[in-house]
Write a protein that holds these residues in place. Sequence first.
Motif, PDB file in Angstrom:
ATOM      1  N   ARG A  99     -19.684 -20.801  -9.776  1.00 48.34           N
ATOM      2  CA  ARG A  99     -19.313 -19.436  -9.577  1.00 48.34           C
ATOM      3  C   ARG A  99     -19.308 -18.360 -10.490  1.00 48.34           C
ATOM      4  O   ARG A  99     -20.201 -17.408 -10.637  1.00 48.34           O
TER       5      ARG A  99
ATOM      6  N   TRP B  25     -26.176 -19.290  -9.180  1.00 48.68           N
ATOM      7  CA  TRP B  25     -25.988 -20.108  -7.949  1.00 48.68           C
ATOM      8  C   TRP B  25     -26.516 -19.662  -6.539  1.00 48.68           C
ATOM      9  O   TRP B  25     -26.950 -18.321  -6.804  1.00 48.68           O
ATOM     10  N   TRP B  26     -27.290 -20.242  -5.956  1.00 49.03           N
ATOM     11  CA  TRP B  26     -27.899 -19.985  -4.629  1.00 49.03           C
ATOM     12  C   TRP B  26     -27.279 -20.512  -3.402  1.00 49.03           C
ATOM     13  O   TRP B  26     -26.762 -21.716  -3.255  1.00 49.03           O
ATOM     14  N   GLY B  27     -27.159 -19.700  -2.513  1.00 48.48           N
ATOM     15  CA  GLY B  27     -26.289 -19.842  -1.186  1.00 48.48           C
ATOM     16  C   GLY B  27     -24.761 -20.172  -1.301  1.00 48.48           C
ATOM     17  O   GLY B  27     -24.291 -18.939  -1.082  1.00 48.48           O
ATOM     18  N   SER B  28     -24.386 -20.993  -2.046  1.00 46.94           N
ATOM     19  CA  SER B  28     -22.921 -20.911  -2.369  1.00 46.94           C
ATOM     20  C   SER B  28     -22.831 -21.911  -3.660  1.00 46.94           C
ATOM     21  O   SER B  28     -23.773 -22.729  -3.772  1.00 46.94           O
ATOM     22  N   PRO B  29     -21.821 -21.629  -4.466  1.00 50.16           N
ATOM     23  CA  PRO B  29     -21.495 -22.543  -5.595  1.00 50.16           C
ATOM     24  C   PRO B  29     -21.308 -24.037  -5.313  1.00 50.16           C
ATOM     25  O   PRO B  29     -21.921 -24.924  -6.026  1.00 50.16           O
ATOM     26  N   GLU B  30     -20.781 -24.643  -4.055  1.00 48.83           N
ATOM     27  CA  GLU B  30     -20.616 -25.620  -3.779  1.00 48.83           C
ATOM     28  C   GLU B  30     -22.110 -26.439  -3.445  1.00 48.83           C
ATOM     29  O   GLU B  30     -22.365 -27.646  -3.862  1.00 48.83           O
ATOM     30  N   GLN B  31     -22.988 -25.593  -2.625  1.00 51.22           N
ATOM     31  CA  GLN B  31     -24.338 -25.864  -2.386  1.00 51.22           C
ATOM     32  C   GLN B  31     -25.261 -26.368  -3.759  1.00 51.22           C
ATOM     33  O   GLN B  31     -26.024 -27.245  -3.952  1.00 51.22           O
ATOM     34  N   THR B  32     -24.960 -25.390  -4.753  1.00 53.12           N
ATOM     35  CA  THR B  32     -25.938 -25.118  -5.908  1.00 53.12           C
ATOM     36  C   THR B  32     -25.133 -26.476  -6.746  1.00 53.12           C
ATOM     37  O   THR B  32     -26.140 -27.129  -7.320  1.00 53.12           O
TER      38      THR B  32
END
Length: 153
Positions: free
Chosen positions: A61, A66-73
């Motif tokens: 973050r 990051w793309w989409g969300s930090p979790e997805q990235t």
Amino acid sequence: MNMHKAIVDPEPVTVPVSLRDFRRLQWIKTSARFSIGLVWVWEGLIPKILHPSATQFEMVRRSGWWWGSPEQTLYWLGMAMILAGFGIMSGIWERAAALISTLAVLVLMVLVITSHPEALHDPFGGLVKDACLFNCAALVWWWPRLPASTKER
């Protein structure tokens, strides 16, 4: 007296090595390449996919990358690292893989340190591991190749 000329011989020296010893040394290079790939697979699978931490998410973050969300990235970064690790272990384009791996480690190292400065003094942090990866990559990069005439033997 110029110490540089006294210490460094400008002429390359060829040292005769038996085919058996050369193959043993090739095994060392292959082990170094496999070690690099294994670290990439491990670092992609464990801390990014199976057991991500809040610290990992926060570093992604804070990086702004990051793309989409930090979790997805973080998940897709882990998948990319796993694929890269298997590619490195396969030996396909091993020198290019060693170079790309080294450059990627440098970029990731800068991103981690800028987004999580505590990583500099973390005893389980990546800086020491990264130094080992650089040495393994150097070994893969500079190691001589087996001449084509001896590969069939």
